[in-house]
Design a protein around this motif. Structure first.
Motif, mmCIF file in Angstrom:
data_model
loop_
_atom_site.group_PDB
_atom_site.id
_atom_site.type_symbol
_atom_site.label_atom_id
_atom_site.label_comp_id
_atom_site.label_asym_id
_atom_site.label_seq_id
_atom_site.Cartn_x
_atom_site.Cartn_y
_atom_site.Cartn_z
ATOM 1 N N UNK A 1 -0.079 -3.643 -2.754
ATOM 2 C CA UNK A 1 -0.116 -3.323 -1.113
ATOM 3 C C UNK A 1 -1.614 -3.964 -0.198
ATOM 4 N N UNK A 2 -2.707 -4.550 -1.121
ATOM 5 C CA UNK A 2 -4.454 -4.643 -0.086
ATOM 6 C C UNK A 2 -3.848 -6.084 -0.112
ATOM 7 N N UNK A 3 -2.905 -6.959 -0.992
ATOM 8 C CA UNK A 3 -3.075 -8.759 -1.550
ATOM 9 C C UNK A 3 -1.901 -8.737 0.094
ATOM 10 N N UNK A 4 -0.301 -7.800 1.116
ATOM 11 C CA UNK A 4 -0.310 -8.031 1.344
ATOM 12 C C UNK A 4 -0.158 -7.733 2.567
ATOM 13 N N UNK A 5 -0.777 -6.308 2.997
ATOM 14 C CA UNK A 5 -2.016 -6.280 4.605
ATOM 15 C C UNK A 5 -3.288 -6.738 4.902
ATOM 16 N N UNK A 6 -3.895 -6.677 3.262
ATOM 17 C CA UNK A 6 -5.404 -7.927 4.547
ATOM 18 C C UNK A 6 -5.213 -9.132 3.774
ATOM 19 N N UNK A 7 -3.740 -9.918 4.017
ATOM 20 C CA UNK A 7 -3.644 -11.337 3.128
ATOM 21 C C UNK A 7 -4.150 -11.914 2.369
ATOM 22 N N UNK A 8 -5.079 -11.210 1.253
ATOM 23 C CA UNK A 8 -5.947 -11.707 0.354
ATOM 24 C C UNK A 8 -6.173 -10.756 -0.316
ATOM 25 N N UNK A 9 -5.441 -11.776 -2.189
ATOM 26 C CA UNK A 9 -5.643 -10.038 -3.100
ATOM 27 C C UNK A 9 -7.293 -9.493 -3.379
ATOM 28 N N UNK A 10 -7.023 -8.566 -3.764
ATOM 29 C CA UNK A 10 -8.278 -8.434 -4.285
ATOM 30 C C UNK A 10 -9.360 -8.566 -5.527
ATOM 31 N N UNK A 11 -10.489 -7.936 -5.293
ATOM 32 C CA UNK A 11 -11.555 -8.692 -6.098
ATOM 33 C C UNK A 11 -11.421 -8.505 -6.888
ATOM 34 N N UNK A 12 -11.098 -9.115 -8.654
ATOM 35 C CA UNK A 12 -11.489 -8.556 -9.868
ATOM 36 C C UNK A 12 -12.306 -7.361 -10.087
ATOM 37 N N UNK A 13 -11.736 -5.837 -10.674
ATOM 38 C CA UNK A 13 -13.009 -5.206 -10.638
ATOM 39 C C UNK A 13 -12.703 -4.035 -9.821
ATOM 40 N N UNK A 14 -12.293 -4.148 -8.242
ATOM 41 C CA UNK A 14 -11.969 -3.135 -7.450
ATOM 42 C C UNK A 14 -11.266 -2.176 -7.851
ATOM 43 N N UNK A 15 -12.331 -0.499 -6.966
ATOM 44 C CA UNK A 15 -11.797 0.646 -7.350
ATOM 45 C C UNK A 15 -10.106 0.945 -6.809
ATOM 46 N N UNK A 16 -9.781 1.842 -7.460
ATOM 47 C CA UNK A 16 -8.215 2.374 -6.155
ATOM 48 C C UNK A 16 -9.561 2.770 -4.517
ATOM 49 N N UNK A 17 -10.497 3.418 -4.822
ATOM 50 C CA UNK A 17 -11.328 3.210 -3.634
ATOM 51 C C UNK A 17 -11.492 2.125 -2.944
ATOM 52 N N UNK B 1 4.423 -2.450 9.570
ATOM 53 C CA UNK B 1 5.859 -2.131 9.030
ATOM 54 C C UNK B 1 5.981 -2.434 7.493
ATOM 55 N N UNK B 2 5.745 -1.221 6.591
ATOM 56 C CA UNK B 2 6.078 -1.954 5.293
ATOM 57 C C UNK B 2 7.440 -1.320 4.788
ATOM 58 N N UNK B 3 8.447 -2.462 4.319
ATOM 59 C CA UNK B 3 9.785 -1.925 3.889
ATOM 60 C C UNK B 3 9.624 -2.336 2.590
ATOM 61 N N UNK B 4 10.042 -1.463 1.803
ATOM 62 C CA UNK B 4 10.430 -1.269 0.155
ATOM 63 C C UNK B 4 11.809 -1.085 -0.230
ATOM 64 N N UNK B 5 12.040 -1.934 -0.743
ATOM 65 C CA UNK B 5 13.431 -1.848 -1.327
ATOM 66 C C UNK B 5 13.462 -1.224 -3.247
ATOM 67 N N UNK B 6 14.691 -1.323 -3.462
ATOM 68 C CA UNK B 6 14.611 -0.163 -4.372
ATOM 69 C C UNK B 6 13.317 0.918 -5.211
ATOM 70 N N UNK B 7 13.483 1.689 -4.035
ATOM 71 C CA UNK B 7 12.133 2.813 -4.303
ATOM 72 C C UNK B 7 12.099 3.699 -5.423
ATOM 73 N N UNK B 8 14.172 3.810 -5.716
ATOM 74 C CA UNK B 8 13.557 4.551 -6.685
ATOM 75 C C UNK B 8 12.850 4.085 -8.095
ATOM 76 N N UNK B 9 11.917 2.794 -7.832
ATOM 77 C CA UNK B 9 11.356 2.678 -9.253
ATOM 78 C C UNK B 9 9.735 3.093 -8.952
ATOM 79 N N UNK B 10 9.824 3.296 -7.483
ATOM 80 C CA UNK B 10 8.856 3.680 -7.735
ATOM 81 C C UNK B 10 7.985 5.249 -8.631
#
Length: 505
Positions: free
Chosen positions: A94-110, A132-141
């Protein structure tokens, strides 16, 4: 030459890709699409779409994204496969999608959630965008991912949510929602997609043909009987309809034919898969409907009654044992197979159902008159005949109806329980819980060219039920049996519209 050009089409009508141009707005799909658009533009937060495999969720998703993409104030993100090893991986996606760049290695969930929060605030408040975030196949969450989405829904201003979420999943996702009441409580709207009825199946095929370039008024590749066979073989599921219709077109080319009737669609379905082969075998023997033994001039079914499963409907088949085995895997509405046709011996009729009385007479219920429908058509469609005596009974319980010729569309009519009882054998296609619903199903069947009427009967629990019957009735078991045998080697006895039905009319 491409195969579809042989049908004077510009493109493939039954592609299995979720092309938004081919999105068919059935009543259920239209309600979901418009409801989602309204909720997203109002920034209402979480919305859910549920449906079995093949009900059109993915195509709905693509159409929704295309509609939103035309609005510069919308920023949309699509997550096709939400299955992640853990919550941190999901947040990283989600961070990569919404922020436009992948997270840094070792970033905590917080840290990941803080980055997402900052991006949502910047876009939603500073730039005025609806994210808007659209999630297909939501049963896999996973449960952790659902909890993360719940926390993201807490990112909001005083006026609206900063992240709009649409979850599209199979029906089992309902259990995941039930297990997460804090998330379920935040669902703004939940839409359920189901299979189409016979008229919806035909409308879907016609829509896709038009989208593929079929000229207005051009001959259709399916006869009315072919449409019904397509509906029964597919169970009304859009994906199955599209797949089978594609194979039928190929069969038409191989056989150098232009239209597919009941037998051709049945033959193609027979080749498709084992469940469909069981269905085709039963259709050949029973001609798409099962013989019913029914008591009463208004066709009241004696108790107890044997049940068998029809695709898309449950049919009351015959009174009393011996029981007819139900094919493996057939467990209710939409099942793929049903037993061989049965004609049972008559049994003493049971007392007719007596719903709540009105005007001193027991009633069947009420229905709404449709455009172009007359009182005589209603009486004949429900009771199987039109007589002065029946007209008098109907007028007696409708005191506001002073002129039989003055019935108008939208008017509600109360219908009484007729007098008299006797043995009758019927051919039934569908069952509906109320008279109004059965009349609507009968109206749809007649639009398809089917000789249909409403058949009231009584279930094992004593409640009134309403079937949609085709043709008949016959007064004796031997007549019904003779009609079955007259079809010859299991071949359908067909009328002009191609429907396999056992009817002397």
């Amino acid at each position: 030459m491409r195969y579809y050009e042989l049908f004077d089409l510009r493109g493939e009508p039954f592609s299995n890709s979720p092309d938004p141009d081919f999105f068919h707005e059935s009543p259920g799909h239209r309600a979901a699409l418009h409801g989602l658009e309204i909720a997203l533009r109002l920034r209402r937060g979480l919305n859910v779409v549920l449906g079995e495999v093949g009900t059109g969720k993915t195509t709905l998703c693509r159409r929704l994204l295309r509609e939103l993409a035309a609005d510069p104030g919308m920023e949309t993100h699509l997550l096709l496969d939400p299955a992640c090893a853990d919550t941190a991986e999901f947040l990283g996606v989600l961070r990569g999608m919404l922020c436009g760049a992948p997270p840094a290695s070792g970033d905590s969930p917080w840290r990941l959630k803080e980055d997402i929060k900052d991006a949502l605030f910047r876009k939603g408040v500073d730039q005025g965008l609806t994210v808007v975030l659209v999630v297909d196949e939501a049963q896999k969450l996973a449960p952790g991912a659902l909890e993360a989405l719940r926390e993201l829904l807490n990112y909001e201003t005083n006026e609206s949510k900063l992240l709009q979420i649409v979850l599209l999943g199979q029906n089992e996702f309902q259990a995941a929602l039930d297990a997460a009441p804090n998330l379920a409580d935040r669902v703004n709207a939940l839409f359920r997609l189901g299979p189409l009825g016979p008229a919806g199946t035909r409308a879907l095929v016609r829509h896709r043909l038009r989208c593929a370039g079929a000229a207005p008024g051009a001959p259709e590749p399916f006869t009315p009987g072919g449409y019904l066979a397509l509906h029964l073989a597919s169970g009304g599921f859009p994906r199955r309809i599209i797949r089978l219709a594609h194979k039928v077109l190929l069969a038409l080319i191989v056989q150098d034919r232009r239209r597919a009737g009941w037998r051709l669609v049945r033959a193609v379905a027979h080749q498709e898969r084992p469940a469909a082969r069981r269905l085709a075998s039963a259709l050949a023997a029973g001609a798409a409907a099962l013989a019913l033994a029914v008591a009463g001039a208004a066709a009241w079914l004696p108790v107890p009654a044997l049940r068998a499963v029809l695709p898309g409907a449950q049919a009351a088949v015959a009174p009393a044992p011996p029981a007819v085995p139900v094919p493996e895997g057939a467990s209710g509405s939409g099942a793929a197979g049903f037993p061989e046709a049965v004609v049972s011996a008559p049994v003493p009729p049971a007392a007719p159902v007596a719903p709540a009385a009105e005007q001193g007479a027991p009633l069947l219920g009420s229905l709404e008159v449709g455009p172009g429908e007359s009182l005589s058509q209603v009486i004949h469609g429900v009771y199987g005949r039109y007589t002065p005596a029946l007209l008098g009974q109907v007028l007696a319980v409708n005191p506001d109806l002073t002129d039989p010729e003055s019935v108008r569309a939208g008017q509600r009519l109360v219908l009484p329980l007729p007098d008299g009882r006797g043995q009758r054998f019927w051919v039934q296609l569908e069952e509906r819980p109320t008279l109004d619903a059965a009349w609507a199903a009968r109206r749809a069947a007649r639009r398809m060219g089917l000789d249909a009427r409403v058949l009231p009967w009584r279930g094992d629990d004593g409640t009134a039920r309403f079937a949609v019957a085709l043709g008949g009735p016959w007064a004796a078991r031997e007549e019904a049996q003779a009609a079955l045998e007259a079809a010859g080697s299991g071949a359908p006895l067909t009328l002009g519209h191609g429907l396999a039905m056992l009817s002397p009319r």
